[in-house]
Design an enzyme around this catalytic site. Structure first.
Site, short mmCIF file in Angstrom:
data_model
loop_
_atom_site.label_atom_id
_atom_site.label_comp_id
_atom_site.label_asym_id
_atom_site.label_seq_id
_atom_site.Cartn_x
_atom_site.Cartn_y
_atom_site.Cartn_z
N TYR A 45 48.24 75.36 121.90
CA TYR A 45 47.22 75.40 122.95
C TYR A 45 47.55 76.51 123.93
O TYR A 45 48.70 76.64 124.37
CB TYR A 45 47.17 74.07 123.72
CG TYR A 45 45.86 73.37 123.51
CD1 TYR A 45 44.67 74.03 123.77
CD2 TYR A 45 45.80 72.07 123.04
CE1 TYR A 45 43.46 73.40 123.55
CE2 TYR A 45 44.60 71.43 122.82
CZ TYR A 45 43.42 72.11 123.08
OH TYR A 45 42.24 71.50 122.86
N GLU A 47 45.07 77.73 126.66
CA GLU A 47 43.91 77.99 127.52
C GLU A 47 44.29 78.98 128.61
O GLU A 47 45.35 78.85 129.23
CB GLU A 47 43.39 76.69 128.12
CG GLU A 47 42.46 75.97 127.14
CD GLU A 47 42.19 74.54 127.54
OE1 GLU A 47 43.14 73.86 127.95
OE2 GLU A 47 41.04 74.11 127.44
N ASP A 196 25.18 94.86 120.61
CA ASP A 196 25.79 93.88 119.71
C ASP A 196 26.02 94.63 118.40
O ASP A 196 25.09 94.83 117.62
CB ASP A 196 24.83 92.71 119.53
CG ASP A 196 25.31 91.69 118.51
OD1 ASP A 196 26.25 92.00 117.75
OD2 ASP A 196 24.73 90.60 118.46
N THR A 222 31.06 90.64 115.95
CA THR A 222 31.83 89.70 115.16
C THR A 222 32.97 90.50 114.52
O THR A 222 32.97 91.73 114.56
CB THR A 222 30.99 89.06 114.04
OG1 THR A 222 30.38 90.11 113.28
CG2 THR A 222 29.93 88.15 114.60
N LYS A 225 32.39 90.83 109.51
CA LYS A 225 31.38 91.50 108.66
C LYS A 225 31.99 92.79 108.12
O LYS A 225 32.96 92.73 107.39
CB LYS A 225 30.11 91.73 109.48
CG LYS A 225 29.44 90.42 109.95
CD LYS A 225 28.09 90.70 110.58
CE LYS A 225 27.36 89.42 110.92
NZ LYS A 225 27.75 88.87 112.26
N ARG A 231 36.62 85.23 110.50
CA ARG A 231 35.37 84.87 111.17
C ARG A 231 35.65 84.71 112.67
O ARG A 231 36.52 83.92 113.06
CB ARG A 231 34.91 83.54 110.58
CG ARG A 231 33.48 83.18 110.78
CD ARG A 231 33.05 82.19 109.71
NE ARG A 231 32.83 82.86 108.45
CZ ARG A 231 31.70 83.51 108.16
NH1 ARG A 231 30.68 83.52 108.97
NH2 ARG A 231 31.58 84.14 106.99
N1 DSN Z 1 24.12 85.60 110.26
C1 DSN Z 1 24.39 87.00 110.50
C2 DSN Z 1 23.66 87.87 109.57
O1 DSN Z 1 23.48 87.45 108.44
O2 DSN Z 1 23.29 88.97 109.90
C3 DSN Z 1 24.14 87.36 111.88
O3 DSN Z 1 25.03 86.66 112.69
#
Ligand code: DSN
Length: 412
Positions: A45, A47, A196, A222, A225, A231
């Site tokens: 933990y 925080e 984003d 994110t 990707k 993730r």
């Molecule tokens: N779910 C993602 C996508 O497929 O583009 C976006 O967060």
């Protein structure tokens, strides 16, 4: 001990290894990233932030999180990084909170043209908390900076949002910054510019497009990707005044204990993405995406074309079937894609007129340009006839996927 979960994982690995993954938001992390994500840091933990925790015993996770932050800052050439967001949606939630008050207006891309749920969908917190206005794409399906300029003066937003989930072309962040600056100077407003970059974070890290951190007040992403990490999410800024607000919008406002095992895995991914090898990987992602799109066009199909890791295939115009039917048929032969609205779509999101096709994941397994062209032919063969020989196509898919690297053993 847990044979049920073990068996599910075995079957999922078999599914992933046996098929061709073309969902544009997916990728395969290296074994090093996965080992870090499964590490003992999950038991701690922590925080708070390094040096300012609410628990004892945080000396080592402080070092860990500081290292992740430093690597992230170096990778994206930015002054401040928060690596705690559990996901892209959490990152966007905190980023908005750091700049806006409830009810403030955000100017975002029309969702059917490729925006994300957190960019103003009525089913997400975003539209429930903020007012949204939208800019459409131009007639050619590309961003029209003239329209964005008109809209910003008309709608008077507090934030201009860029970065999309299904946009296949380069984005001119410098031009958008100039529009925001012009608007602010002309009206005395203080509109923010946020990007984003979740879909193109790998392309930014590989320096194959403009870096939004050079132009936006805040950048979110994110990490799983095109970046090939675990993730998770992150938030970046060059503004010291916003950095503090971002930190408190993540913790304690919207999250509790950070996932230090995932932060460890993010740190590994940042290191991997800073290498020459990652730049070469990204060259192949771009080459493969274009090769598949070009092959489909050569066969008479209607593709959006591409300047990044994805393209949109108009399945109505190409084959007379909607995106849902195309997704289902491709699934039957072991090719995974998602149905997707295309520019000017007349069908509902449940059906859509097309599919989104991306090559970040296949390229991580070693897909070559010739194989990307073959994948174009496999898609064509599966969708162009009303009664294709699905078994024969599935056999070709298995043969191709079987020649690639085992996902469980991917080295960086
Ligand atoms: N779910 C993602 C996508 O497929 O583009 C976006 O967060």
């Amino acid at each position: 001990m847990d044979k049920e979960i073990f068996e599910l994982e075995r079957r999922e690995l078999e599914r992933q290894n046996g098929g061709i993954e073309l969902i544009a938001s997916e990728n395969y992390p290296s074994k090093s990233v996965r080992l870090a994500a499964g590490s003992i840091f999950t038991a701690k933990y922590a925080e708070g932030y390094p040096g300012r925790r609410y628990y004892g015993g945080c000396e080592i996770v402080d070092e860990l999180e500081n290292l992740a932050i430093e690597r992230c800052k170096a990778l994206f050439g930015v002054a401040f990084a928060n690596v705690q967001p559990h996901s892209g949606s959490q990152a966007n939630f905190a980023a908005y909170r750091s700049m806006l008050n409830a009810g403030d207006k955000i100017l975002s891309l029309t969702l059917n043209d490729g925006g994300h749920l957190t960019h103003g969908s009525s089913v997400s917190f975003s539209a429930n908390t903020y007012a949204f206005a939208f800019y459409p794409l131009g007639e050619d399906g590309r961003l029209d900076y003239g329209i964005i300029r008109e809209k910003i003066f008309e709608e008077k937003p507090k934030l201009l949002l860029a970065g999309y989930s299904a946009y296949p072309f380069d984005i001119d962040f410098a031009k958008m910054r100039a529009i925001v600056d012009e608007y602010n100077a002309a009206t005395g407003s203080s509109c923010f510019f946020m990007v984003d970059m979740a879909h193109i974070a790998g392309q930014v890290a590989a320096k194959k497009c403009q870096n939004p951190c050079d132009y936006a007040d805040v950048v979110t992403s994110t990490t799983h990707k095109t970046l090939r990490g675990p993730r998770g999410g992150l938030i970046l800024t060059n503004r010291a005044d916003l950095a503090k607000k971002i930190d408190s919008a993540v913790f304690p406002y919207s999250q509790g204990g950070p996932l230090e095992h995932i932060i460890a895995a993010k740190a590994v991914a940042f290191k991997e993405a800073s290498t020459e090898g990652f730049k070469k990987y990204y060259d192949h992602v771009l080459e493969n995406t274009k090769a598949c799109s070009d092959e489909l066009v050569r066969l008479g199909c209607k593709s959006s074309g591409t300047e990044n890791h994805l393209f949109l295939l108009d399945t109505i115009a190409s084959f007379g079937i909607n995106g849902l039917e195309a997704q289902t048929r491709l699934g039957q032969v072991g090719i995974t894609v998602n149905k997707n609205m295309i520019h000017g779509d007349q069908l509902s999101p449940k059906y859509t007129s097309g599919i989104r096709v991306g090559f970040a994941a296949a390229t991580s397994r070693g897909c070559t340009k010739e194989q990307a062209e073959e994948i174009g032919r496999l898609i064509y063969d599966a969708l162009s006839s009303p009664n294709p020989d699905l078994d024969a196509i599935k056999e070709r898919v298995s043969h191709l996927a079987g020649s690639w690297l085992n996902i469980a053993e991917l080295e960086y």
